[in-house]
Design a protein around this motif. Structure first.
Motif, PDB file in Angstrom:
ATOM      1  N   ARG A  97      66.647  31.479   5.522  1.00  0.00           N
ATOM      2  CA  ARG A  97      68.149  30.937   5.278  1.00  0.00           C
ATOM      3  C   ARG A  97      67.708  29.793   4.255  1.00  0.00           C
ATOM      4  O   ARG A  97      68.661  29.502   3.386  1.00  0.00           O
ATOM      5  N   MET A  98      66.854  28.875   4.321  1.00  0.00           N
ATOM      6  CA  MET A  98      66.542  27.729   3.494  1.00  0.00           C
ATOM      7  C   MET A  98      66.323  28.416   2.221  1.00  0.00           C
ATOM      8  O   MET A  98      66.761  27.800   1.016  1.00  0.00           O
ATOM      9  N   THR A  99      65.602  29.546   2.058  1.00  0.00           N
ATOM     10  CA  THR A  99      65.243  29.963   0.643  1.00  0.00           C
ATOM     11  C   THR A  99      66.606  30.667   0.138  1.00  0.00           C
ATOM     12  O   THR A  99      66.794  30.430  -1.204  1.00  0.00           O
ATOM     13  N   ALA A 100      67.410  31.389   1.133  1.00  0.00           N
ATOM     14  CA  ALA A 100      68.649  31.687   0.307  1.00  0.00           C
ATOM     15  C   ALA A 100      69.534  30.651  -0.182  1.00  0.00           C
ATOM     16  O   ALA A 100      70.204  30.853  -1.295  1.00  0.00           O
ATOM     17  N   VAL A 101      69.766  29.487   0.610  1.00  0.00           N
ATOM     18  CA  VAL A 101      70.278  28.464  -0.073  1.00  0.00           C
ATOM     19  C   VAL A 101      69.703  28.066  -1.594  1.00  0.00           C
ATOM     20  O   VAL A 101      70.569  27.945  -2.422  1.00  0.00           O
ATOM     21  N   VAL A 102      68.345  27.781  -1.636  1.00  0.00           N
ATOM     22  CA  VAL A 102      67.796  27.358  -2.911  1.00  0.00           C
ATOM     23  C   VAL A 102      68.059  28.555  -4.023  1.00  0.00           C
ATOM     24  O   VAL A 102      68.293  28.282  -5.206  1.00  0.00           O
ATOM     25  N   ILE A 103      67.931  29.679  -3.592  1.00  0.00           N
ATOM     26  CA  ILE A 103      68.240  30.995  -4.530  1.00  0.00           C
ATOM     27  C   ILE A 103      69.546  30.958  -5.061  1.00  0.00           C
ATOM     28  O   ILE A 103      69.973  31.083  -6.259  1.00  0.00           O
ATOM     29  N   GLY A 104      70.493  30.528  -3.932  1.00  0.00           N
ATOM     30  CA  GLY A 104      71.958  30.613  -4.416  1.00  0.00           C
ATOM     31  C   GLY A 104      72.359  29.805  -5.263  1.00  0.00           C
ATOM     32  O   GLY A 104      72.756  29.798  -6.347  1.00  0.00           O
ATOM     33  N   VAL A 105      71.890  28.286  -5.213  1.00  0.00           N
ATOM     34  CA  VAL A 105      72.007  27.300  -6.059  1.00  0.00           C
ATOM     35  C   VAL A 105      71.549  27.671  -7.575  1.00  0.00           C
ATOM     36  O   VAL A 105      72.141  27.326  -8.578  1.00  0.00           O
ATOM     37  N   LEU A 106      70.269  28.147  -7.316  1.00  0.00           N
ATOM     38  CA  LEU A 106      69.605  28.370  -8.757  1.00  0.00           C
ATOM     39  C   LEU A 106      70.396  29.490  -9.568  1.00  0.00           C
ATOM     40  O   LEU A 106      70.549  29.519 -10.492  1.00  0.00           O
ATOM     41  N   ALA A 107      70.959  30.579  -8.726  1.00  0.00           N
ATOM     42  CA  ALA A 107      71.786  31.569  -9.318  1.00  0.00           C
ATOM     43  C   ALA A 107      73.139  30.902 -10.034  1.00  0.00           C
ATOM     44  O   ALA A 107      73.465  31.621 -11.037  1.00  0.00           O
ATOM     45  N   MET A 108      73.424  30.003  -9.264  1.00  0.00           N
ATOM     46  CA  MET A 108      74.822  29.256  -9.683  1.00  0.00           C
ATOM     47  C   MET A 108      74.406  28.505 -11.033  1.00  0.00           C
ATOM     48  O   MET A 108      75.276  28.625 -12.146  1.00  0.00           O
ATOM     49  N   GLN A 117      75.304  38.729 -12.604  1.00  0.00           N
ATOM     50  CA  GLN A 117      76.496  39.015 -11.765  1.00  0.00           C
ATOM     51  C   GLN A 117      77.357  37.321 -11.780  1.00  0.00           C
ATOM     52  O   GLN A 117      78.562  37.640 -11.941  1.00  0.00           O
ATOM     53  N   MET A 118      76.704  36.445 -11.852  1.00  0.00           N
ATOM     54  CA  MET A 118      77.167  35.176 -11.577  1.00  0.00           C
ATOM     55  C   MET A 118      77.831  34.866 -13.034  1.00  0.00           C
ATOM     56  O   MET A 118      79.041  34.060 -13.083  1.00  0.00           O
ATOM     57  N   ALA A 119      77.230  35.137 -14.028  1.00  0.00           N
ATOM     58  CA  ALA A 119      77.788  34.911 -15.282  1.00  0.00           C
ATOM     59  C   ALA A 119      78.868  35.666 -15.748  1.00  0.00           C
ATOM     60  O   ALA A 119      79.956  35.581 -16.259  1.00  0.00           O
ATOM     61  N   GLY A 120      78.625  37.277 -15.314  1.00  0.00           N
ATOM     62  CA  GLY A 120      79.963  38.086 -15.275  1.00  0.00           C
ATOM     63  C   GLY A 120      81.282  37.479 -14.318  1.00  0.00           C
ATOM     64  O   GLY A 120      82.228  37.651 -15.096  1.00  0.00           O
ATOM     65  N   ALA A 121      80.852  36.538 -13.232  1.00  0.00           N
ATOM     66  CA  ALA A 121      82.121  36.114 -12.435  1.00  0.00           C
ATOM     67  C   ALA A 121      82.770  35.104 -13.469  1.00  0.00           C
ATOM     68  O   ALA A 121      84.007  35.051 -13.494  1.00  0.00           O
ATOM     69  N   GLY A 122      82.211  34.349 -14.269  1.00  0.00           N
ATOM     70  CA  GLY A 122      82.805  33.488 -15.069  1.00  0.00           C
ATOM     71  C   GLY A 122      83.525  33.988 -16.265  1.00  0.00           C
ATOM     72  O   GLY A 122      84.708  33.736 -16.644  1.00  0.00           O
ATOM     73  N   GLY A 123      82.980  35.091 -16.857  1.00  0.00           N
ATOM     74  CA  GLY A 123      83.722  35.944 -17.771  1.00  0.00           C
ATOM     75  C   GLY A 123      84.953  36.678 -17.351  1.00  0.00           C
ATOM     76  O   GLY A 123      85.826  36.707 -17.871  1.00  0.00           O
ATOM     77  N   LEU A 124      85.107  36.960 -15.952  1.00  0.00           N
ATOM     78  CA  LEU A 124      86.116  37.655 -15.543  1.00  0.00           C
ATOM     79  C   LEU A 124      87.129  36.596 -14.945  1.00  0.00           C
ATOM     80  O   LEU A 124      88.388  36.957 -15.351  1.00  0.00           O
ATOM     81  N   VAL A 131      83.276  25.921 -12.143  1.00  0.00           N
ATOM     82  CA  VAL A 131      83.791  25.645 -10.803  1.00  0.00           C
ATOM     83  C   VAL A 131      84.009  27.114  -9.965  1.00  0.00           C
ATOM     84  O   VAL A 131      83.555  27.239  -8.939  1.00  0.00           O
ATOM     85  N   VAL A 132      84.429  27.898 -10.679  1.00  0.00           N
ATOM     86  CA  VAL A 132      84.661  29.270  -9.926  1.00  0.00           C
ATOM     87  C   VAL A 132      83.375  29.931  -9.721  1.00  0.00           C
ATOM     88  O   VAL A 132      83.110  30.636  -8.387  1.00  0.00           O
ATOM     89  N   ILE A 133      82.407  29.986 -10.539  1.00  0.00           N
ATOM     90  CA  ILE A 133      81.027  30.543 -10.404  1.00  0.00           C
ATOM     91  C   ILE A 133      80.710  29.919  -9.133  1.00  0.00           C
ATOM     92  O   ILE A 133      79.784  30.368  -8.298  1.00  0.00           O
ATOM     93  N   CYS A 134      80.555  28.448  -9.092  1.00  0.00           N
ATOM     94  CA  CYS A 134      80.014  27.858  -7.651  1.00  0.00           C
ATOM     95  C   CYS A 134      80.693  28.207  -6.447  1.00  0.00           C
ATOM     96  O   CYS A 134      80.101  28.464  -5.494  1.00  0.00           O
ATOM     97  N   VAL A 135      82.179  28.480  -6.769  1.00  0.00           N
ATOM     98  CA  VAL A 135      82.723  29.030  -5.280  1.00  0.00           C
ATOM     99  C   VAL A 135      82.355  30.300  -4.806  1.00  0.00           C
ATOM    100  O   VAL A 135      82.168  30.648  -3.802  1.00  0.00           O
TER     101      VAL A 135
END
Length: 532
Positions: free
Chosen positions: A392-403, A147-154, A169-173
């Protein structure tokens, strides 16, 4: 034919696209903030207090399930490949019958917050919860990276951002917005985001469908004839075989993909977790019925949109654009509604990505906090507030890894990641769920063999498939170390998982606990003692 890469300004106004998307984000962020007043307990944070009705949850499931691959990928596949592209829609939709008939009610009655609750109910807690958490994290990560890579392509097509740095940058946003949804809103806020997104998505495709049919005098025949006339495959787009009929291997590959899609939905952790947001099993069944209805409308609309894109845009122009097949729906929107409609489609596409990734992040963080932290490290005695804080802490870590994963995978062939997530879910989760719910003798060793056997076989086969090497579309297109001929491993890994679970059970001397088994059977069928 003008290529979109040569004339990027011809696909609309990036400023308007940003404005429409920004409006959606602003409204949903405000809504998430408003509904987040009660998220102190685990029941509130993970399951929204089980307070949603079947209708609302069904619409939210639609929003959770219809990813960017559904909206853009299927429309593009139909526009280019015709009939064979529509087979994806059928697979995704039929999958919900498995969930409705076998899984939804029993999972709602047996578990509390995660899939691990169901699998560990009558097994040894620690190893089974560890396996369930591993499976959930692997599936969620692959799905999120896609999904995140798809965001970059879109971004490249919709917002005219063509540099890798700009797309990163947009993937990070997108990632930061998604993390905010999960941290502040929990399951309640995420659910409302998914409801809004599903309503926008279905409304968008229905309006485009009505307009397209009206343009051709509400004659489906005229639409199909025009689509065939502007497609490189000609009349073949109206018949089976344009994509999967070229050889026996490609036909077998389609069967494998179909198995993964149809059986995988009932094992997707973020879909299973949605059943805990309703108060009882009846509402869980209603959720699936509503989801099937909404998705049926959506997938029928994509058939018209796909052929409409072939008729009005043409397959050559679609394949020449920046996003290739994924650009079919946006290009069609620009063709029939100009810059404004393209801006709306851009917003819906981004909303789709953000909502799906938020649901995945919440599921993965809940699985780690509930299954690993609370039940493995703290023996189920952690304070609810502490467990929510860990989630909540895990969500931050997972979110950063996904980015990071999305940035690394941006520009590569990431379509396989979604199909791979379905194959993993079908291989690791479905067999163990069905055995746990319906086989009295099933035990801990069978659970572990089934889950790890499915995960390992899936990963091994994909690593040595044309997805990774040996084909022009491979990740490592310059190398060739593929040994497995199919791009989707489902036809092998799913039976391996069922067989491993069976053998692990019958070869083990461990005896299932008859009292726990009977208690689980009663709860699964009646909901008595489910504790929601």
């Amino acid at each position: 034919m003008i290529m979109i890469t040569a004339q990027p300004e011809q696909v609309g106004s990036p400023l308007l696209n940003f404005a429409v998307f920004g409006g959606f984000v602003a409204v949903t962020l405000f809504l998430v903030y408003r509904v987040s007043s009660r998220n102190a307990s685990t029941a509130d944070y993970y399951a929204a207090g089980s307070a949603f009705t079947g209708r609302k949850n069904g619409v939210a499931i639609t929003g959770d399930y219809l990813s960017a691959a559904s909206f853009l990928g299927i429309a593009g596949a139909i526009a280019v490949h015709g009939y064979d592209g529509f087979l994806y829609s059928i697979g995704f939709l039929v999958a919900w019958l498995v969930a409705l008939l076998l899984v939804a009610e029993a999972v709602r009655n047996t578990g509390r917050f995660t899939m691990g609750d169901v699998l560990a109910y009558r097994m040894r807690q620690r190893p089974v919860r560890a396996a369930a958490a591993t499976s959930t994290l692997v599936i969620s990560f692959f799905y999120m990276v896609a999904q995140m890579a798809g965001a970059g392509g879109l971004i490249a097509l919709l917002l005219n951002v063509h540099g890798k740095g700009g797309q990163a940058v947009v993937i990070c946003v997108v990632g930061l917005i998604m993390i905010f949804y999960v941290l502040v809103g929990g399951m309640k806020g995420t659910t409302w985001v998914q409801i809004i997104k599903a309503a926008l998505l279905v409304m968008c495709v229905v309006l485009m469908t009505v307009f397209l049919l009206g343009k051709f005098g509400f004659s489906v025949t005229s639409l199909l004839d025009e689509a065939a006339a502007h497609n490189k495959n000609g009349q073949r787009v109206l018949e089976p075989g344009a994509q999967y009929g070229k050889s026996a291997t490609s036909q077998l590959d389609f069967i494998s993909l179909s198995l993964a899609l149809i059986l995988g939905a009932a094992g997707l952790p973020h879909v299973l977790m949605r059943f805990y947001t309703v108060p009882n099993a009846r509402q869980a069944r209603r959720s699936v019925v509503w989801a099937i209805g909404c998705m049926g409308v959506f997938y029928l609309a994509t058939l018209v949109i796909g052929y409409g894109a072939s008729a009005l845009v043409g397959s050559d122009r679609i394949l020449a654009s920046t996003g290739k097949e994924n650009s079919a729906a946006p290009l069609l929107a620009f063709e029939i509604g100009g810059t404004l409609l393209l801006g709306i489609v851009a917003a819906v596409a981004f909303a789709t990505i953000v909502a799906v990734v938020a649901g995945l992040t919440l599921t993965a963080s809940a699985s780690f906090a509930h299954d690993v932290f609370n039940n493995i490290f703290r023996d189920g005695k952690a304070e609810p507030a502490t467990e929510v804080r860990v989630a909540r802490m895990t969500a931050v870590v997972i979110g950063v890894l996904a980015m990071v994963g999305g940035i690394l995978a941006n520009g590569q062939n990431v379509a396989f990641l979604v199909a791979l997530a379905f194959a993993f879910a079908a291989s690791a989760n479905l067999s163990t769920l069905l055995y746990s719910l319906f086989w009295k003798r099933f035990n801990t060793r069978g659970t572990l063999w089934g889950m790890y056997g499915g995960l390992a076989s899936c990963l091994l086969l994909v690593s040595f498939s044309p997805v990774v090497s040996g084909a022009p579309t491979s990740i490592f297109s310059g190398s060739d170390f593929h040994l497995f001929p199919l791009t989707n491993p489902g036809i092998v890994s799913i039976p391996v998982s069922f067989l491993a679970g069976y053998l692990g059970t019958v070869l083990s001397r461990e005896k299932a606990d008859p009292a726990r088994q009977k208690e689980m059977a009663v709860r699964a069928l009646t909901g008595i003692g489910s504790g929601h």
